[in-house]
Scaffold this active site. Structure first.
Site, short mmCIF file in Angstrom:
data_model
loop_
_atom_site.label_atom_id
_atom_site.label_comp_id
_atom_site.label_asym_id
_atom_site.label_seq_id
_atom_site.Cartn_x
_atom_site.Cartn_y
_atom_site.Cartn_z
N GLY A 133 -69.73 -48.22 39.59
CA GLY A 133 -68.83 -48.98 40.45
C GLY A 133 -69.32 -48.94 41.89
N GLY A 138 -67.51 -50.82 44.61
CA GLY A 138 -66.52 -51.62 45.33
C GLY A 138 -66.16 -50.92 46.63
CG ASN A 139 -62.26 -51.47 48.53
OD1 ASN A 139 -62.76 -52.22 49.36
ND2 ASN A 139 -61.19 -51.78 47.82
CB VAL A 140 -64.20 -45.78 46.36
CG1 VAL A 140 -64.58 -44.31 46.43
CG2 VAL A 140 -62.71 -45.95 46.61
CD GLU A 190 -59.20 -32.68 46.82
OE1 GLU A 190 -58.04 -33.12 46.75
OE2 GLU A 190 -59.46 -31.46 46.75
N GLY A 229 -54.29 -55.65 54.78
CA GLY A 229 -55.13 -55.11 53.71
C GLY A 229 -54.60 -53.78 53.16
CE LYS A 266 -52.51 -42.33 44.67
NZ LYS A 266 -52.17 -43.18 45.84
N GLY A 313 -58.36 -45.92 51.38
CA GLY A 313 -59.40 -46.47 52.25
C GLY A 313 -60.75 -45.99 51.77
N1 LIG Z 1 -59.69 -48.06 47.36
C1 LIG Z 1 -59.09 -46.91 47.66
O1 LIG Z 1 -58.64 -46.74 48.77
C2 LIG Z 1 -58.97 -45.83 46.63
C3 LIG Z 1 -58.39 -44.59 47.00
C4 LIG Z 1 -58.31 -43.55 46.06
C5 LIG Z 1 -58.78 -43.79 44.77
N2 LIG Z 1 -59.32 -45.01 44.42
C6 LIG Z 1 -59.80 -45.19 43.06
O2 LIG Z 1 -61.19 -45.42 43.10
C7 LIG Z 1 -61.56 -46.27 42.04
C8 LIG Z 1 -62.31 -47.47 42.59
O3 LIG Z 1 -61.49 -48.15 43.52
P1 LIG Z 1 -62.07 -49.33 44.42
O4 LIG Z 1 -61.00 -49.64 45.41
O5 LIG Z 1 -63.41 -48.97 44.95
O6 LIG Z 1 -62.18 -50.52 43.34
P2 LIG Z 1 -62.99 -51.89 43.47
O7 LIG Z 1 -63.23 -52.20 44.91
O8 LIG Z 1 -62.28 -52.86 42.62
O9 LIG Z 1 -64.40 -51.55 42.80
C9 LIG Z 1 -64.59 -51.41 41.41
C10 LIG Z 1 -66.08 -51.43 41.12
O10 LIG Z 1 -66.29 -51.20 39.73
C11 LIG Z 1 -67.20 -52.18 39.25
N3 LIG Z 1 -66.95 -52.42 37.83
C12 LIG Z 1 -65.86 -52.94 37.23
N4 LIG Z 1 -66.02 -52.97 35.89
C13 LIG Z 1 -67.24 -52.48 35.64
C14 LIG Z 1 -67.99 -52.26 34.45
N5 LIG Z 1 -67.50 -52.56 33.27
N6 LIG Z 1 -69.22 -51.72 34.57
C15 LIG Z 1 -69.74 -51.43 35.77
N7 LIG Z 1 -69.07 -51.59 36.93
C16 LIG Z 1 -67.83 -52.12 36.86
C17 LIG Z 1 -66.97 -53.39 40.10
O11 LIG Z 1 -68.13 -54.21 40.06
P3 LIG Z 1 -68.24 -55.56 40.95
O12 LIG Z 1 -68.37 -55.08 42.35
O13 LIG Z 1 -69.49 -56.20 40.44
O14 LIG Z 1 -66.97 -56.32 40.67
C18 LIG Z 1 -66.75 -52.77 41.47
O15 LIG Z 1 -67.96 -52.53 42.11
C19 LIG Z 1 -60.25 -46.61 41.30
O16 LIG Z 1 -60.07 -45.69 40.26
C20 LIG Z 1 -59.21 -46.37 42.37
O17 LIG Z 1 -57.94 -46.04 41.82
C21 LIG Z 1 -59.42 -46.01 45.34
#
Ligand SMILES: NC(=O)c1ccc[n+]([C@@H]2O[C@H](COP(=O)([O-])OP(=O)(O)OC[C@H]3O[C@@H](n4cnc5c(N)ncnc54)[C@H](OP(=O)(O)O)[C@@H]3O)[C@@H](O)[C@H]2O)c1
Ligand SMILES: NC(=O)c1ccc[n+]([C@@H]2O[C@H](COP(=O)([O-])OP(=O)(O)OC[C@H]3O[C@@H](n4cnc5c(N)ncnc54)[C@H](OP(=O)(O)O)[C@@H]3O)[C@@H](O)[C@H]2O)c1
Lengths: 434, 434
Positions: A12, A14-16, A131, A189, A207, A308
Site C-alpha cells: 500500500g 496511499g496516505n500512510v 502502534e 479533509g 480502536k 494523518g
Molecule cells: N490515513 C490515516 O490517517 C490513517 C491513520 C491510522 C491508520 N490508518 C490505516 O492505515 C491503512 C492505510 O490507510 P491510508 O489512509 O493510507 O489508505 P489509502 O490512502 O486508501 O491507501 C491504500 C493503499 O493500498 C493500496 N491497495 C489497495 N488494495 C491493494 C491491493 N489489493 N494490493 C496492493 N495494494 C493495494 C492502494 O493502492 P492505490 O494507491 O494504487 O489505490 C493504496 O496505495 C488503513 O488500514 C488505515 O485504517 C490510516
C-alpha cells in the site's frame, strides 16, 4: 560504522504508505547512525501502477502483486498499509508464516481478527506491531503493553476519532449545527465523503476493541463494542452541557470489573459529558487522547495526532525500527496471551445521565415525570427548567444509575401525556461517580 | 503453567521501595499468569534495620549491607531506590559489572553520571532502565526511546515537578502568596521541609538533562541546564498573565537546533507563560505532563502522576518486568549511543517576553522606556498600563527576541530615572512565535 540492511516490503502506498516512504528517506541516515540499521524500501505493492503518487518510486520497486512482495526472499519485513480485511488478512498471515515481522496500521483487521493474527505471530515467533492502528501517532500500544505491564488497569477512556472530535469542538465553540460542522470537516479533509464510519462510531469501536485487548489481555472484537454515534446531537445539547460545566465528547471506553466468577470487560463508544476540568475536556479540534486509570499509577493521559499521513507514518517507523532491531538480534517482542473475555452488557453498566425533554405547560407535569424516575429507582441529582410556557424544557442529571433502569424510565416517560418529546440522553463520564 | 523465578535485590525501602514491595505482592500472580515470570523480592537493603516500615519484611530478607545484596549470587536483578550519588553509584556499577540488570529511579545519579552508567550497562550487555526517574509513573522514557526512535524530535517541554505545579496552581486559582501555597503543599506532603530542590528548579533540571539525553541521543548533564526558580513570582504576575490569556508554569525545556556545524542542544528550566489553550496549561495541581514536538508526529503530550510511592513503583515494576523477560531470554534492551552535545547557551535563545515595571508618573516616561527597547532591537508586541498615578505599572509583551538583547535592555531600563522597579520577567513558551 557497520549497519545491517533491513529490506522492507511495503504493502500500500496511499496516505500512510507514501508518508512512510518520505519519512524513511528523510530519517535514513540518522537511524543508521543511531541504531546501526540500514532501512531499505525494496518493494512497494499498490493496486494501480499508473496512479500519480506523492512519492517518486522506481518502476522496478512498484508492483501490483502484493503476494509476490510477501514471498520475496529479498524482503525481511512487511509493512501493511492497505487497510480492510482482505487481501490484508491473508497477506499478513502469509508474511508471519514466512517468518517475516509485520507492521500494521490496520485497525479493522486487528479489531475483527486480532486473535488469529496474534496467534500466527506467536507460532512463528516473529513480531506483529501495530502502534499506528490506534490513535495514529500517539504512543499507546507500547506503553500499555510494556510500561504498564505490571499495572492493574481499571479503565481506559479515549477520544480516538479525530473527525468527530473536530465536529464536536466546532459545534461547541462556534454554535454551528452537526451538518455544518461536518461539511467543514469534509472540506478540510478531516472527514471522508461518506462519514458513516466516523460519525456512527464504527472507527472508534474498532480502536476500542484493540485497546481493550491490549489493556486487559483479553479477546475483544469490534462486535463486542456497544456503539452510539453523534449525529443526533444539537448545538443546544452542547451549550447546555457547557452551562452545567461539561464538554461533550465521543468516547471509547473500556472497563474491567472483578467479579467472584472472574473478570468482566465492558467496551462501549458513545457521546458523553466530561467535566470541564477533566484532562479529556481540553482535547480540542482533531486531536486524540487516551486516558488510562490504573490502580497504582493513578490517572495517565496520552495526547496527540490520531490520524494523518505523517503522524501515522511516524508510528509505523517506530515499530519498524523495533522489529528491525529484533530481527538483527534474532528475537521478537513479547506478546502476552489473550484470554477469553466475559463481556458485560451495556444494560448492566452504571452511569450518571443527562436527559432533556419537552414538557407540557401544565401544573403537576414535573412531579409526574419525577415520580416515574423514582418508581424505577433512578435518583435525580439536579433538575432545571429551561424556557417558559410552551417552550419549557426540562433537564435532569441523575445520580449513578444502571443503564437498564434508565432505559425503562425513559420508555415510561415517553408514554406520559405531559411529555412532548424526550431529547438527548447523555451519559456523564469522568465525574466523581463515573 | 511454568514460570521462571526472577530474584530481585531491592536497594532502599522508603516511599518508593515500600510501595514497590506491596505492588509486587498484589500483582505477583497476575504477572506470573500473563508473563510467565515469578517475581521474588529476595533481599532488601536499608540503612536502619529497626525503623518501622509500611511493609512487613522477614528478618532474613532485610539487611543493611547493600553491597552484599548486589554481589549475592542468588540475586538476578537489582532495583535501586536509595537515591543520591553515593552509595547508589558504586552499587549500580557493581551490579551492572556483575551482569545484573538495574532498575533505577535515581534522577540525580543519571543526570550527573548517566554516561558512566550507560557505558557500564552497554559493556556488560545488561539493562539499565529508569522510567521512574523522570515524571514518576508517566511512561515517557520508553516512548521516547522506542516509539519515537525514528522521529525527528525538535523540542520537549515538560511540567516535571509536581510541588511547584501545585504551588503555582494554588497561587493562580486561590490568589494566595507563594509562601502560603508552599506551606499548604508542605502540609499535604507534596513539598519537603527544605523545598529548595523543588522551588529553585534543581529537581526539574536533573529531569530535563535526562529527557534531553534520551530525546536527542546526546550527553547532557544537570550542570548544562540553565535554571530559574519560582520563589519570586507574585499572585499579581499570575493574575496578570491570566488576563492576557496565559497560565504560568515552571517548565523544563529541551530543544535541538540544526546548524551548519552539527546539532546544538539547549536545556533550561524556568517559569514561563503558556497560552491558555495549550495542553500544558490544563495540567493542574501536582500533576506532571511532558509535551513533545516532532517533525513528523506533530505534538504529543504525556500526562500523569510525576511522584508518589505508588505511581513511581508502577513505573519501576514495568521496567522490572521488561528486564526480567529480557533476562529469561538472554538479551538486553537497546541503548542508543549518546554523542557529545554542543550546548547552546541561554543568551542565544529566542523567546517572547512578558516584563512588568513600576514607572514614575511623568510625561514622556513611557516613550523613554519604549525607546530603550527599540535601541536594543527588542520589538514590543503589546503594552498596557495598569493602575494610575503613583501606582502606575507598565506591562510589555515583546515579539520574539534574543535573551542577551532582552537582558541588556533590562539593564539599561533599570538605569532609567523614570523606572522605579523592574518586576517579573517571564518568557512565553508555546505561543505562535515560541
Ligand atoms: N490515513 C490515516 O490517517 C490513517 C491513520 C491510522 C491508520 N490508518 C490505516 O492505515 C491503512 C492505510 O490507510 P491510508 O489512509 O493510507 O489508505 P489509502 O490512502 O486508501 O491507501 C491504500 C493503499 O493500498 C493500496 N491497495 C489497495 N488494495 C491493494 C491491493 N489489493 N494490493 C496492493 N495494494 C493495494 C492502494 O493502492 P492505490 O494507491 O494504487 O489505490 C493504496 O496505495 C488503513 O488500514 C488505515 O485504517 C490510516
Ligand atoms: N518519592 C517519589 O515520589 C519519587 C518519585 C520518583 C523518583 N524517586 C526517586 O526514588 C528514589 C527513592 O526515593 P524515596 O522517596 O523512596 O526515598 P526515601 O523514602 O528517602 O527512601 C530511601 C531508602 O533508601 C535507604 N537507604 C539510604 N541509604 C542507604 C544505604 N547506604 N544502604 C541501604 N539503604 C539505604 C533508606 O533506608 P532507611 O529506610 O533505613 O532510612 C530508605 O529505605 C530516589 O532516587 C528518588 O529521587 C522518588
Amino acid at each position: 560504522m557497520t549497519t545491517t540492511p533491513v529490506r522492507i516490503g511495503l504493502l500500500g502506498c496511499g496516505n500512510v504508505g507514501a508518508a512512510f516512504v518520505q519519512l524513511v528517506e528523510r530519517r535514513h541516515d540518522e537511524i543508521a547512525n543511531r541504531h546501526q540499521i540500514d532501512l531499505q524500501i525494496t518493494r512497494v505493492a499498490v493496486r494501480n501502477l499508473s496512479r500519480e503518487r506523492a512519492v517518486d518510486l522506481d518502476e522496478a520497486v512498484l508492483t501490483h502483486d502484493a503476494d509476490a512482495v510477501v514471498h520475496d526472499p529479498d524482503i525481511d519485513l512487511v509493512v501493511e498499509v492497505i487497510g480492510g480485511i482482505e487481501p490484508a488478512r491473508h497477506l499478513t498471515l502469509s508474511a508471519l508464516k514466512a517468518g517475516k515481522p509485520v507492521i500494521s496500521a490496520n485497525k479493522e483487521l486487528l479489531a475483527n481478527l486480532g486473535a488469529e493474527i496474534y496467534e500466527a505471530a506467536g507460532d512463528a515467533g516473529v513480531d506483529i506491531l501495530f502502534e499506528a492502528a490506534v490513535a495514529g501517532g500517539i504512543p499507546l500500544i507500547r506503553p500499555l503493553r510494556e510500561s504498564l505491564a505490571g499495572e492493574d488497569i481499571r479503565r481506559v477512556v479515549g477520544i480516538v476519532n479525530g473527525t468527530t472530535n473536530y465536529v464536536l469542538s466546532r459545534m461547541a465553540e462556534e454554535h454551528v449545527s452537526f451538518g455544518e460542522a461536518l461539511a467543514e470537516a469534509q472540506e478540510l479533509g478531516y472527514a471522508e465523503r461518506d462519514p458513516t464510519a466516523d460519525v456512527e462510531g464504527f472507527d472508534a469501536s474498532a480502536k476500542a476493541a484493540i485497546i481493550a485487548s491490549i489493556a486487559f489481555g483479553v479477546q475483544v472484537v469490534a462486535g463486542d463494542v456497544y456503539r452510539e454515534g453523534i449525529a443526533e446531537l444539537t448545538p443546544g445539547d452542547l451549550s447546555f452541557a457547557a452551562r452545567l460545566g461539561y464538554v461533550v465528547k465521543l468516547l471509547a471506553i473500556a472497563e474491567r470489573f472483578d467479579t467472584p466468577d472472574g473478570a468482566e470487560v465492558a467496551v462501549r463508544v458513545h457521546p458523553a459529558m466530561v467535566p470541564e476540568h477533566h484532562p479529556l475536556a481540553a482535547v480540542r479540534e482533531s486531536f486524540n487522547a487516551v486516558f488510562v486509570e490504573g490502580a497504582a499509577v493513578g490517572d495517565l493521559m496520552f495526547y496527540g495526532r490520531g490520524a494523518g499521513g505523517d503522524p501515522t507514518a511516524s508510528a509505523v517507523l517506530g515499530d519498524v525500527i523495533d522489529a528491525a532491531l529484533n530481527l538483527t538480534n534474532g528475537r521478537a517482542s513479547r506478546l502476552s496471551r489473550l484470554s477469553e473475555a466475559t463481556i458485560r452488557p451495556i444494560d448492566d453498566l452504571r452511569s450518571e445521565y443527562y436527559i432533556n425533554m419537552d414538557l407540557a405547560d401544565r401544573p403537576g407535569a414535573l412531579a409526574t415525570v419525577a415520580g416515574v424516575f423514582g418508581d424505577h429507582g433512578v435518583s435525580i441529582r439536579a433538575m432545571e427548567q429551561e424556557g417558559m410556557g410552551a417552550e419549557a424544557r426540562l433537564v435532569f442529571i441523575t445520580h449513578g444509575a444502571v443503564e437498564s433502569a434508565v432505559q425503562s424510565t425513559l420508555a415510561a416517560v415517553r408514554d406520559l401525556e405531559v411529555v412532548d418529546r424526550v431529547g438527548s440522553v447523555l451519559r456523564v463520564v469522568g465525574g466523581d461517580d463515573s
